[in-house]
Design a protein around this motif. Structure first.
Motif, PDB file in Angstrom:
ATOM      1  N   GLU A 196       0.842  -1.190   0.000  1.00 14.44           N
ATOM      2  CA  GLU A 196       0.000   0.000   0.000  1.00 14.44           C
ATOM      3  C   GLU A 196       0.879   1.243   0.000  1.00 14.44           C
ATOM      4  O   GLU A 196       1.933   1.259   0.661  1.00 14.44           O
ATOM      5  CB  GLU A 196      -0.906   0.014   1.238  1.00 14.44           C
ATOM      6  CG  GLU A 196      -1.875  -1.144   1.275  1.00 14.44           C
ATOM      7  CD  GLU A 196      -2.811  -1.061   2.466  1.00 14.44           C
ATOM      8  OE1 GLU A 196      -2.902   0.037   3.039  1.00 14.44           O
ATOM      9  OE2 GLU A 196      -3.425  -2.068   2.815  1.00 14.44           O
ATOM     10  N   PRO A 197       0.474   2.296  -0.681  1.00 16.59           N
ATOM     11  CA  PRO A 197       1.341   3.493  -0.790  1.00 16.59           C
ATOM     12  C   PRO A 197       1.274   4.344   0.469  1.00 16.59           C
ATOM     13  O   PRO A 197       0.328   4.268   1.245  1.00 16.59           O
ATOM     14  CB  PRO A 197       0.759   4.234  -2.002  1.00 16.59           C
ATOM     15  CG  PRO A 197      -0.691   3.854  -1.994  1.00 16.59           C
ATOM     16  CD  PRO A 197      -0.742   2.430  -1.495  1.00 16.59           C
ATOM     17  N   LEU A 198       2.310   5.196   0.599  1.00 16.67           N
ATOM     18  CA  LEU A 198       2.339   6.260   1.613  1.00 16.67           C
ATOM     19  C   LEU A 198       2.085   5.708   3.020  1.00 16.67           C
ATOM     20  O   LEU A 198       1.173   6.138   3.725  1.00 16.67           O
ATOM     21  CB  LEU A 198       1.316   7.339   1.260  1.00 16.67           C
ATOM     22  CG  LEU A 198       1.441   7.965  -0.121  1.00 16.67           C
ATOM     23  CD1 LEU A 198       0.356   8.994  -0.321  1.00 16.67           C
ATOM     24  CD2 LEU A 198       2.813   8.571  -0.323  1.00 16.67           C
ATOM     25  N   ARG A 199       2.892   4.751   3.447  1.00 14.86           N
ATOM     26  CA  ARG A 199       2.720   4.170   4.769  1.00 14.86           C
ATOM     27  C   ARG A 199       3.894   4.444   5.705  1.00 14.86           C
ATOM     28  O   ARG A 199       3.932   3.883   6.799  1.00 14.86           O
ATOM     29  CB  ARG A 199       2.531   2.645   4.661  1.00 14.86           C
ATOM     30  CG  ARG A 199       1.220   2.258   4.011  1.00 14.86           C
ATOM     31  CD  ARG A 199       0.054   2.830   4.760  1.00 14.86           C
ATOM     32  NE  ARG A 199      -1.216   2.475   4.149  1.00 14.86           N
ATOM     33  CZ  ARG A 199      -2.369   2.989   4.513  1.00 14.86           C
ATOM     34  NH1 ARG A 199      -2.398   3.904   5.459  1.00 14.86           N
ATOM     35  NH2 ARG A 199      -3.492   2.620   3.927  1.00 14.86           N
ATOM     36  N   ALA A 200       4.876   5.259   5.296  1.00 16.10           N
ATOM     37  CA  ALA A 200       6.049   5.503   6.148  1.00 16.10           C
ATOM     38  C   ALA A 200       6.659   6.846   5.793  1.00 16.10           C
ATOM     39  O   ALA A 200       6.260   7.493   4.821  1.00 16.10           O
ATOM     40  CB  ALA A 200       7.081   4.389   5.973  1.00 16.10           C
ATOM     41  N   PHE A 201       7.577   7.283   6.612  1.00 14.25           N
ATOM     42  CA  PHE A 201       8.400   8.462   6.312  1.00 14.25           C
ATOM     43  C   PHE A 201       9.796   8.252   6.874  1.00 14.25           C
ATOM     44  O   PHE A 201      10.003   7.377   7.721  1.00 14.25           O
ATOM     45  CB  PHE A 201       7.771   9.746   6.855  1.00 14.25           C
ATOM     46  CG  PHE A 201       7.852   9.860   8.354  1.00 14.25           C
ATOM     47  CD1 PHE A 201       8.854  10.603   8.967  1.00 14.25           C
ATOM     48  CD2 PHE A 201       6.912   9.234   9.166  1.00 14.25           C
ATOM     49  CE1 PHE A 201       8.905  10.722  10.334  1.00 14.25           C
ATOM     50  CE2 PHE A 201       6.965   9.356  10.529  1.00 14.25           C
ATOM     51  CZ  PHE A 201       7.976  10.099  11.119  1.00 14.25           C
ATOM     52  N   ILE A 232      10.242   5.111   9.508  1.00 12.64           N
ATOM     53  CA  ILE A 232       9.312   5.064  10.644  1.00 12.64           C
ATOM     54  C   ILE A 232       7.888   4.860  10.121  1.00 12.64           C
ATOM     55  O   ILE A 232       7.461   5.496   9.151  1.00 12.64           O
ATOM     56  CB  ILE A 232       9.399   6.363  11.458  1.00 12.64           C
ATOM     57  CG1 ILE A 232      10.814   6.507  12.059  1.00 12.64           C
ATOM     58  CG2 ILE A 232       8.357   6.397  12.564  1.00 12.64           C
ATOM     59  CD1 ILE A 232      11.047   7.815  12.740  1.00 12.64           C
ATOM     60  N   ARG A 233       7.174   3.946  10.808  1.00 12.51           N
ATOM     61  CA  ARG A 233       5.741   3.771  10.548  1.00 12.51           C
ATOM     62  C   ARG A 233       4.998   4.770  11.438  1.00 12.51           C
ATOM     63  O   ARG A 233       4.915   4.578  12.668  1.00 12.51           O
ATOM     64  CB  ARG A 233       5.302   2.354  10.900  1.00 12.51           C
ATOM     65  CG  ARG A 233       6.010   1.279  10.095  1.00 12.51           C
ATOM     66  CD  ARG A 233       5.513   1.206   8.671  1.00 12.51           C
ATOM     67  NE  ARG A 233       6.026   0.015   7.983  1.00 12.51           N
ATOM     68  CZ  ARG A 233       5.806  -0.280   6.723  1.00 12.51           C
ATOM     69  NH1 ARG A 233       5.063   0.549   6.001  1.00 12.51           N
ATOM     70  NH2 ARG A 233       6.295  -1.372   6.175  1.00 12.51           N
ATOM     71  N   PRO A 234       4.478   5.837  10.876  1.00  7.65           N
ATOM     72  CA  PRO A 234       3.873   6.867  11.740  1.00  7.65           C
ATOM     73  C   PRO A 234       2.657   6.366  12.500  1.00  7.65           C
ATOM     74  O   PRO A 234       2.386   6.794  13.610  1.00  7.65           O
ATOM     75  CB  PRO A 234       3.523   7.987  10.757  1.00  7.65           C
ATOM     76  CG  PRO A 234       3.434   7.309   9.413  1.00  7.65           C
ATOM     77  CD  PRO A 234       4.421   6.194   9.438  1.00  7.65           C
ATOM     78  N   SER A 235       1.893   5.445  11.877  1.00  7.02           N
ATOM     79  CA  SER A 235       0.696   4.965  12.587  1.00  7.02           C
ATOM     80  C   SER A 235       1.094   4.205  13.847  1.00  7.02           C
ATOM     81  O   SER A 235       0.504   4.370  14.907  1.00  7.02           O
ATOM     82  CB  SER A 235      -0.114   4.077  11.644  1.00  7.02           C
ATOM     83  OG  SER A 235       0.670   2.964  11.201  1.00  7.02           O
ATOM     84  N   MET A 267      -3.195  11.431   6.268  1.00 12.81           N
ATOM     85  CA  MET A 267      -3.582  11.005   7.621  1.00 12.81           C
ATOM     86  C   MET A 267      -2.814   9.725   7.975  1.00 12.81           C
ATOM     87  O   MET A 267      -2.864   8.734   7.255  1.00 12.81           O
ATOM     88  CB  MET A 267      -5.079  10.770   7.706  1.00 12.81           C
ATOM     89  CG  MET A 267      -5.550  10.435   9.123  1.00 12.81           C
ATOM     90  SD  MET A 267      -7.345  10.464   9.292  1.00 12.81           S
ATOM     91  CE  MET A 267      -7.769   9.049   8.256  1.00 12.81           C
ATOM     92  N   VAL A 268      -2.123   9.760   9.137  1.00 13.72           N
ATOM     93  CA  VAL A 268      -1.308   8.630   9.580  1.00 13.72           C
ATOM     94  C   VAL A 268      -1.911   7.924  10.775  1.00 13.72           C
ATOM     95  O   VAL A 268      -1.466   6.831  11.123  1.00 13.72           O
ATOM     96  CB  VAL A 268       0.126   9.098   9.910  1.00 13.72           C
ATOM     97  CG1 VAL A 268       0.780   9.702   8.690  1.00 13.72           C
ATOM     98  CG2 VAL A 268       0.124  10.109  11.049  1.00 13.72           C
TER      99      VAL A 268
END
Length: 960
Positions: A196-201, A232-235, A267-268
């Protein structure tokens, strides 16, 4: 057909109803407003706690990246095993971190060598790129930024050897980190292993070539080797922060966005509660608007996450209207009921008065008819008597139906008649009152001021209303009564007694007392609360001002109370608080005050008297009473307490700060190990604690090899070349970090530790200088070492310096001893003698440091065998702008040169300062304009690379 009489509301009853309704709605509005404000305050507190927790967690994530980057700043090179060993515990400790990377920056020419090295780790590895989710071999590029080190490898194999240079988000973050010199975070990115896209930073921090200048962004780009990054997984990060702090509740929703505009794609994390606004919410909003209060149930905050702005939205769910506004609704319903009852009572009284007036009119008509018709006199008289009997019967029935009783007194104010239901309504038999005055039946009336006023009033035969007094009933219980009375006069106007009614108001009085007690006492312990505490404290201060006897305010805080709550539950904690409250109360005098401040904090107020002075034994007795074992369920607990004491009157304690100062003293007791007490003093601050901590650590610093030397270059202003350096002491403490000299030099001086420390500095600096003199062109490199007052007064000073020179092989002329002017002021003659011995027996150079800041006389200056004057930085700072400082510097240079002395200017930080010093003949300089103090390895790079200062070219006038 009979008609039902129409109901008409009297004017008095209508007025009573209108006033009551208005007062009820005013009370309702006031209580509702307070409830709204209390709710808004509680919501804001929940917002602040969650934002602070998320901010702290995100800052902690940035610190983890800083720690990883520090590894590359301290070890060169860092091996893969070292990288693994360093990051493995961090990954275990912080589950929200998916991986740690080291991105290496290489050119295309270095690509084959790097791929060969990567294949040693994972066979077959080549540089790859990820194009729309498809992994392919990286095409030819002039440069690459490659994932070289990757931990953990399992699960992240697709990222090993990945060229991240095409990733705009990563490169923008790296550029931001280089420009700012601080960690930078990417926007949300997709990982190679994610579906899935956009899951980390990523949080990125550059790694630079060691020894390269980093003063500007351009220099940092030239020195860039790569960067360290944490994925990092922000969630997971946000959810872990809120769960660890127990902040995921059913009454508060939290949404976190990795952008400031609240874009849903960014949204994280989302934690929602409730199902949206219902009818009670809409009614509550309209009511808040009507009351003019803030009914907001959402809040927005922004955080800076390594250079990126994040948005936090926090919302609150609404409970039922009745639970949120119980007090206001109760006041509304109760007020309306009381208003209706009172209006009905007024209506009955008015109607009765009207009936009485109608009766009087009938009697007048009867008398008139009796005068006109004497024949019907007997019949009319009987009719009148019958009407009077009916009226009296109705009156007695009304009295029996009401909660009041009726009484009569004679001219001597003794009771002659009381209604038969007195015992039923008041619990008192009429026989206790008949034949006595009220104060004879109730002696306590004469003992009160209001009772004496009442007696005076009735003796003057005046009416009275609402006289309240207490009386013991037949069962021995105390009751409150309220009476009203009217004087009675006969046809001649002579006073014949009183008539009146009485009411039992015991229930009302008890309710008032309960309300008063609840308002001023803690519900759990029964002790005075903050409100009553302030009143008691004001009384104690007034007593102290009046009697001149001191007052002690003690703040008692239970040690390890949180442990009891966590291990045994809040019920056990409540039992412990009630037990401690009872023990504190029993350990004090009757007139002393114990109040519960909040949580596990109590406040004790004790006052000295002529018979009993205040001593520390009182505090010790309180601590002993608290320390007794307590049975909580089946377990025995022992808790101690820490107590802070503030004394009034005292020079450092104003009356309105007693509790605050006691709190400061209590925290001092906590810091000293708990289970003790401390008296507040104005000097109670961190300096004392700092000194104790520094002194203890300083005694072992030499043994543990915690001291290091930094060297600040000294530059010849004629050639621009480095000609010497000043050795400056630094303390690398394992817990305190790099401790600056101003925090420990004073302590070392006071304790005498400066002597062995100073000898270590002298020996280390000489050894290092001898080593650097082997570098071609620096055979005459000079090192300056500061000498403390303790060292200067040591009888072994000359022998110690000679031993160091002999052991290190350093030539005496390569050592410069720096002394401050204050060293000479105690005994000028002895100081002159010591300096001549050092010059004659050792041959070292001598300099006066910080010249111009002391009190030395110029006449003494000519007697000192010194070689160098060092101009203090306080004069150099403003020479380009302050004419006074410029004149002083010019005078010092001229004075030194006239005495055949060299001049070194300290603290040179700008080109204007350098130009001024060069123009006026200053010989040497040191300061941040050329270089700050450097560790030995970095200083060696300065001299090895022959770093020089660009000396200003001065305009010299041509000869005529």
């Amino acid at each position: 057909m009979l008609r039902r009489p129409s109901f008409q509301l009297t004017f008095a009853a209508a007025l009573t109803l209108a006033v009551g309704i208005a007062a009820t709605f005013l009370l309702f509005a006031t209580v509702a407003r307070l409830e709204f404000e209390q709710r808004a305050l509680a919501f804001q507190q929940r917002v602040d706690v969650r934002v602070a927790a998320i901010r702290q967690g995100l800052d902690q994530a940035v610190e983890v990246v800083n720690a990883t980057n520090h590894l590359f700043g301290t070890i060169d090179p860092v091996t893969r095993q070292q990288f693994h060993d360093f990051t493995a515990p961090l990954l275990a400790r912080y589950p929200f971190i998916t991986a740690f990377n080291y991105h290496r920056r290489i050119t295309h020419a270095e690509r084959p060598a790097l791929e060969a090295e990567l294949q040693k780790v994972v066979p077959g590895t080549v540089l790859t790129e990820n194009n729309n989710g498809v992994r392919s071999v990286a095409p030819w590029r002039p440069s690459y930024i490659v994932v070289d080190y990757l931990e953990p490898m399992r699960g992240n194999e697709r990222g090993f050897g990945l060229n991240v240079e095409p990733y705009t988000a990563v490169m923008d973050a790296l550029d931001l980190a280089v420009r700012t010199g601080r960690p930078a975070s990417t926007t949300l990115i997709s990982l190679a292993q994610d579906t899935e896209p956009l899951r980390a930073f990523e949080i990125i921090l550059p790694v630079y070539k060691r020894g390269m200048p980093l003063d500007s962004a351009e220099l940092r780009r030239e020195a860039l080797l790569g960067d360290t990054a944490a994925i990092i997984r922000p969630s997971r990060l946000v959810e872990g922060i809120l769960q660890d702090s127990a902040l995921l509740s059913n009454d508060t929703s939290v949404r976190v966005f990795a952008s400031v505009d609240g874009n849903p794609r960014a949204m994280v994390f989302e934690h929602t509660v409730g199902t949206g606004p219902d009818a009670s919410d809409r009614f509550g909003s309209r009511m808040a608007q009507w009351l003019g209060v803030d009914h907001a149930d959402t809040a927005v905050a922004t955080l800076d996450v390594a250079g990126r702005q994040w948005r936090i939205e926090i919302g609150s769910s609404h409970g039922p209207l009745t639970s949120a506004h119980t007090g206001s609704l109760m006041s509304l319903v109760g007020g309306l009921l009381v208003t209706l009852a009172f209006a009905a009572f007024v209506q009955v009284l008015v109607r009765r008065s009207q009936r009485v007036q109608a009766l009087v009119a009938d009697r007048t008509a009867d008398l008139k008819r009796s005068n006109e018709q004497l024949i019907e006199d007997v019949i009319a008289r009987k009719r009148t008597e019958r009407a009077l009997q009916d009226s009296e019967q109705r009156f007695r029935q009304l009295v029996n139906m009401s909660s009041d009783w009726y009484w009569e007194q004679d001219a001597q104010l003794r009771f002659v008649h009381i209604s038969n239901d007195l015992r039923e309504k008041a619990g008192v038999g009429a026989d206790r009152l008949v034949g006595k005055t009220r104060w004879e039946a109730v002696p306590c009336i004469e003992q009160t001021e209001s009772g004496r006023r009442h007696i005076e009033l009735v003796k003057q035969h005046l009416p009275f209303t609402n006289f309240e007094y207490t009386m013991v009933d037949d069962q021995g219980a105390v009751r409150w009564f309220c009476i009203n009375g009217q004087p009675v006069f006969d046809e001649q106007g002579m006073f014949s007694g009183y008539r009146g009614t009485g009411t039992d108001i015991t229930s009302r009085k008890q309710a008032e007392q309960r309300i008063h007690h609840v308002a001023q006492h803690d519900v759990l312990t029964g002790l005075p609360n903050r409100s009553l505490l302030q009143d008691r404290l004001s009384q104690a201060i007034a007593y102290a001002d009046r009697s001149r006897y001191p007052v002690w305010v003690m703040l008692v805080d239970l040690d390890r109370f949180k442990f009891v709550n966590d291990s045994m539950g809040h019920k056990a904690g409540d039992v412990l608080l009630m037990t401690v409250a009872a023990r504190l109360r029993s350990a004090l005098r009757e007139h002393d005050t114990v109040a519960r401040l909040s949580g596990d904090e109590f406040v004790v107020i004790v006052s000295a008297t002529e018979e009993q002075a205040l001593t520390p034994m009182i505090v010790e007795r309180l601590m002993e009473s608290v320390a007794q074992p307590v049975m909580l369920g089946t377990k025995e607990f022992t808790v101690s307490c820490s107590i802070g004491v503030a004394v009034y009157p005292s020079g450092g304690t104003p009356a309105d700060s007693l509790i605050e100062h006691a709190d400061i003293a209590m925290y001092r007791a906590k810091k000293l190990g708990r289970n003790n007490f401390q008296f507040y003093t104005p000097a109670m601050n961190e300096e004392a604690m700092e000194r104790v901590r520094i002194e203890g650590a300083l005694r072992k610093a030499l043994e543990r090899n915690e001291f290091v030397l930094h060297y600040q270059p000294q530059v010849d202003l004629k050639t621009g070349q480095v000609c010497g350096m000043e050795a400056l002491l630094r303390w690398q403490h394992p817990e305190l970090g790099m401790v600056p000299p101003n925090r420990f030099i004073g302590v070392a001086e006071e304790t005498g530790l400066i002597v062995p420390i100073g000898l270590w500095v002298l020996r280390t600096a000489c050894e290092q200088n001898k080593q650097w003199q082997r570098e071609p062109g620096f055979e005459r490199l000079r090192v300056a070492v500061n000498l403390s007052a303790r060292q200067f007064s040591s009888p072994h000073l000359i022998e110690d310096i000679r031993a160091v020179l002999d052991d290190t092989g350093l030539a005496p002329e390569s050592l410069e001893i720096e002394l401050t002017e204050s060293l000479f002021m105690t005994d000028i003659a002895q100081a002159v003698d010591m300096l001549h011995q050092m010059k004659r027996q050792l041959g070292v150079n001598l300099s006066i440091d910080d010249f111009g800041t002391g009190y030395s006389s110029l006449s003494y200056l000519s007697r000192f065998p010194i070689d160098v004057l060092k101009i203090d930085r306080s004069f150099v700072n403003d020479i380009a702008h302050d004419g006074g400082d410029a004149a002083i510097v010019t005078s010092i240079i001229a004075l030194a040169h006239n005495l055949k002395l060299a001049v070194i200017a300290e603290g040179v930080e700008t080109a204007e300062q350098l130009e001024y010093l060069s123009k006026h003949g200053c010989d040497e300089m040191q300061g941040y304009y050329f270089s700050p103090p450097l560790p030995a390895a970095e200083f060696y790079e300065v001299i090895r690379q022959r770093k020089a200062l660009a000396v200003p070219v001065l305009d010299v006038p041509e000869a005529a």
